[in-house]
Design a protein around this motif. Sequence first.
Motif, mmCIF file in Angstrom:
data_model
loop_
_atom_site.group_PDB
_atom_site.id
_atom_site.type_symbol
_atom_site.label_atom_id
_atom_site.label_comp_id
_atom_site.label_asym_id
_atom_site.label_seq_id
_atom_site.Cartn_x
_atom_site.Cartn_y
_atom_site.Cartn_z
ATOM 1 N N GLN A 205 0.837 -1.208 0.000
ATOM 2 C CA GLN A 205 0.000 0.000 0.000
ATOM 3 C C GLN A 205 0.870 1.255 0.000
ATOM 4 O O GLN A 205 0.600 2.210 -0.735
ATOM 5 N N ALA A 206 1.896 1.252 0.832
ATOM 6 C CA ALA A 206 2.801 2.405 0.916
ATOM 7 C C ALA A 206 3.512 2.624 -0.412
ATOM 8 O O ALA A 206 3.693 3.771 -0.862
ATOM 9 N N LEU A 207 3.905 1.532 -1.067
ATOM 10 C CA LEU A 207 4.581 1.620 -2.371
ATOM 11 C C LEU A 207 3.657 2.231 -3.417
ATOM 12 O O LEU A 207 4.062 3.128 -4.176
ATOM 13 N N GLU A 208 2.418 1.778 -3.436
ATOM 14 C CA GLU A 208 1.454 2.290 -4.422
ATOM 15 C C GLU A 208 1.214 3.790 -4.227
ATOM 16 O O GLU A 208 1.201 4.566 -5.190
ATOM 17 N N ILE A 209 1.047 4.211 -2.977
ATOM 18 C CA ILE A 209 0.812 5.637 -2.691
ATOM 19 C C ILE A 209 2.026 6.459 -3.097
ATOM 20 O O ILE A 209 1.897 7.532 -3.710
ATOM 21 N N SER A 210 3.226 5.980 -2.780
ATOM 22 C CA SER A 210 4.464 6.714 -3.101
ATOM 23 C C SER A 210 4.647 6.842 -4.607
ATOM 24 O O SER A 210 5.052 7.894 -5.107
ATOM 25 N N GLU A 211 4.343 5.770 -5.344
ATOM 26 C CA GLU A 211 4.476 5.829 -6.811
ATOM 27 C C GLU A 211 3.498 6.829 -7.408
ATOM 28 O O GLU A 211 3.844 7.588 -8.321
ATOM 29 N N ASN A 212 2.284 6.854 -6.882
ATOM 30 C CA ASN A 212 1.274 7.792 -7.395
ATOM 31 C C ASN A 212 1.616 9.233 -7.038
ATOM 32 O O ASN A 212 1.361 10.157 -7.822
ATOM 33 N N ALA A 213 2.183 9.431 -5.859
ATOM 34 C CA ALA A 213 2.467 10.794 -5.387
ATOM 35 C C ALA A 213 3.736 11.363 -6.007
ATOM 36 O O ALA A 213 3.790 12.538 -6.386
ATOM 37 N N TYR A 214 4.793 10.535 -6.089
ATOM 38 C CA TYR A 214 6.109 11.045 -6.502
ATOM 39 C C TYR A 214 6.544 10.617 -7.894
ATOM 40 O O TYR A 214 7.473 11.187 -8.451
ATOM 41 N N GLY A 215 5.914 9.575 -8.419
ATOM 42 C CA GLY A 215 6.393 8.986 -9.660
ATOM 43 C C GLY A 215 7.204 7.743 -9.350
ATOM 44 O O GLY A 215 7.697 7.557 -8.240
ATOM 45 N N ALA A 216 7.362 6.912 -10.355
ATOM 46 C CA ALA A 216 7.966 5.592 -10.135
ATOM 47 C C ALA A 216 9.468 5.637 -9.885
ATOM 48 O O ALA A 216 10.057 4.618 -9.506
ATOM 49 N N GLU A 217 10.112 6.789 -10.094
ATOM 50 C CA GLU A 217 11.574 6.838 -9.981
ATOM 51 C C GLU A 217 12.039 7.792 -8.884
ATOM 52 O O GLU A 217 13.093 8.416 -8.985
ATOM 53 N N HIS A 218 11.263 7.908 -7.848
ATOM 54 C CA HIS A 218 11.619 8.781 -6.725
ATOM 55 C C HIS A 218 12.299 7.961 -5.624
ATOM 56 O O HIS A 218 11.978 6.785 -5.423
ATOM 57 N N PRO A 219 13.275 8.562 -4.876
ATOM 58 C CA PRO A 219 13.950 7.829 -3.787
ATOM 59 C C PRO A 219 12.989 7.253 -2.748
ATOM 60 O O PRO A 219 13.291 6.234 -2.128
ATOM 61 N N ARG A 220 11.827 7.903 -2.552
ATOM 62 C CA ARG A 220 10.860 7.361 -1.606
ATOM 63 C C ARG A 220 10.322 6.006 -2.077
ATOM 64 O O ARG A 220 10.035 5.115 -1.273
ATOM 65 N N VAL A 221 10.186 5.871 -3.387
ATOM 66 C CA VAL A 221 9.746 4.596 -3.955
ATOM 67 C C VAL A 221 10.834 3.542 -3.734
ATOM 68 O O VAL A 221 10.543 2.389 -3.382
ATOM 69 N N ALA A 222 12.090 3.957 -3.914
ATOM 70 C CA ALA A 222 13.218 3.042 -3.678
ATOM 71 C C ALA A 222 13.212 2.547 -2.236
ATOM 72 O O ALA A 222 13.520 1.384 -1.956
ATOM 73 N N ARG A 223 12.847 3.421 -1.332
ATOM 74 C CA ARG A 223 12.798 3.054 0.087
ATOM 75 C C ARG A 223 11.780 1.939 0.327
ATOM 76 O O ARG A 223 12.053 0.974 1.056
ATOM 77 N N GLU A 224 10.607 2.064 -0.282
ATOM 78 C CA GLU A 224 9.576 1.037 -0.102
ATOM 79 C C GLU A 224 9.988 -0.274 -0.775
ATOM 80 O O GLU A 224 9.709 -1.364 -0.260
ATOM 81 N N LEU A 225 10.657 -0.159 -1.918
ATOM 82 C CA LEU A 225 11.155 -1.363 -2.595
ATOM 83 C C LEU A 225 12.180 -2.085 -1.724
ATOM 84 O O LEU A 225 12.177 -3.320 -1.630
#
Length: 710
Positions: free
Chosen positions: A610-630
């Motif tokens: 869920q956190a990954l999906e929200i981060s991708e929608n909010a920041y885009g798929a290539e943001h460091p926040r997305v990397a954190r969830e991955l």
Amino acid sequence: DGRISSVAVQQLIEQISCMNKAKMIDHVGGVEEGAYEIYTYVEKIIKQDILGCEMTDLEGKDLGSKEDSSAPEEVFGDVLWDVHDEQEQTEAFQHASNSTCELGFEKYFERLNDLVAAPAPIPPLLVSGGPGSGKSLLLSKWIQLQQKHSPNTLILYHFVGRPMSTSSESALIIKRLTLKLMQHSWLVSPLTFDPAKLLEEFPRWLEKLSARHQGSIIIIIDSIDQIQQAEKHMKWLIDPLPVNVRVIVSVNVETCPQAWRLWPTLHLDPLNSKDVKSLISAECNSANVKLTKEQEKKLERHCRSATTCNALYVTLLGKTIACVGSTGNIDEILQQCCQCQDTVSLYRLVLKSIQESLQSDKERGLLREILCVIGVSHNGVSESELMELFPELTSAVLASLLHSLHKMCLLTYGCGLLKFQHLQAWEMVKLEYMEAGENVISAYRQKLVEYFTMQLSHDRVTWRSADELPWLFQQQGDKQKLHKCLLNLFVSQNLYKRGHFAELLSYWQLVGKDKSSMAAEYFDSLKEYEKSSEGEESMICLADLYETLGRFLKDLGLLSQAVAPLQRSLEIRETALDPDHPRVAQSLHQLAGVYVQWKKFGNAEQLYKQALEISENAYGAEHPRVARELDALATLYQKQNKYEQAEQLRKKSFKIRQKAARQKGSLHGFALLRQRALQLEELTLSKDTPDNARTLNELGVLYYLQNNLE
């Protein structure tokens, strides 16, 4: 009015323009607007260039300043890292090594080099000497040589400051060294923040890293005898060390614990006449003061006892002669110096000369107040705090006083705070101004208590208030006020978010509360605070407090008690903000972390996704926040032996971090992460960051577990 006011200003502007690292802000308009422009620019430098925080349009506009989405504490995932503590160590190292005189250290360098080369197992090496003998200088100079000539050697150092200061707290030291080790190791298991467990796990981290490190690992702790309960909290020193690990500690020969005296010892000899002459000449030459042959011989004869031929005494002696000699009678000051048989008495003479240079009794009184207030504080006092503590103190008088005190080695700056440069300077101030004893010290502490209490407001607590107030109440033995201070949720939040968990626990222990009682009181206080919280901003702040409490309890292993505040934080953010807001992702991430520790992997996976999906929608798929969830999901899969899924996520995370590093020019985490994983330098595909090195480490571990040696 847009016009340059003088030739001097024009020259200054031209000089600044020629400097690569200088920035000039050209502003025409009101003073307040100019000050705000400067503040904004400095804030931008700190966040982007120093901390490596990436300020996106989304964070800057949609989320506002409250989002703090790239907080430095998250460079290590969920590990808290205090920038202030790390900067303090950097400055302490620089301060220790700023002398240009080597003082015949070559023979000591050889002995230290022999230690590194000696076959294991080998106990720690004790560098001993009297106060001011040059132990810190020796170690810092040797560290510089090692860094230059042995790049594969991993050096972890810690310089302990004044007793009772933050730098002398054992749990913070171990935490800092552990986090330094984590930079060079793969992160599979989370780092505990329970002080007892942290101490217990440190040798394991050391063992884990040493088995993978190509070169030597050297741990250096300066003034280890100043650490609070050193023997109890540094038990790992007694155990056999890994084969490629060497430990060097320095101690005052007078206060060295008895059990450590059996270790191999490098004792610093008194300075010889050549070194004494060299030090004094260097100080005198800098002030264009010439000594006669007779005066030089007199000084040489004086500096022959154990207390008058150490590096600090001789340096201070040279500064005193140089300072007074440029305007007064050298023979007279020489006679006075020769009556001082140790560093404390020489500092007394220095203080006397500063007092005599002041124009009025009022200024002499202010000098006393400044020194005493700095002395009774926890970690020092800033210039602005002094100006507010003493309204009669003008900036011109303060600047003049501080110049003299700094020049004569009484005070120094550390992270913007004024503190004593050497322990002997503080000892002298106590003898000079506080002979009446504890009553005088208590009066100055009370002055600071009143000041920081006034600074405290319910919804905004500075790190200075959080640092000083609880500690001052502890020193006064006022458990009631300490308890009340701790229940100010913002004070506790500030201490925890900067990683001062052991300090926070020790305060609660002092007021007679165990961990469970503390958790219950915090939760009750939060529920009470929630009743008065109205409006979006207030509710967002409340959610932050609930999250901080949940993370704190999780770090202490109180998993069942951690769920409720984290769940409440999630509920508030979903209502006050939006179910798809990035802060909701933050809550989901933290709650998932509890379930991971609880080994409820199914619950954790659902929340992380869920956190990954929200981060991708909010920041885009290539943001460091997305990397954190991955990364979080990859670690979860790894714990369940799902190595292929973990590998895919690690690769994806690595590409995101690599791209972010290119965009930011490899500045990410510059202030926090000074050393990379050295053994991976040849593997990096482009300019690397510590995050990339960590990811490569983790990929390597996964390949190893899969027997994929290629």
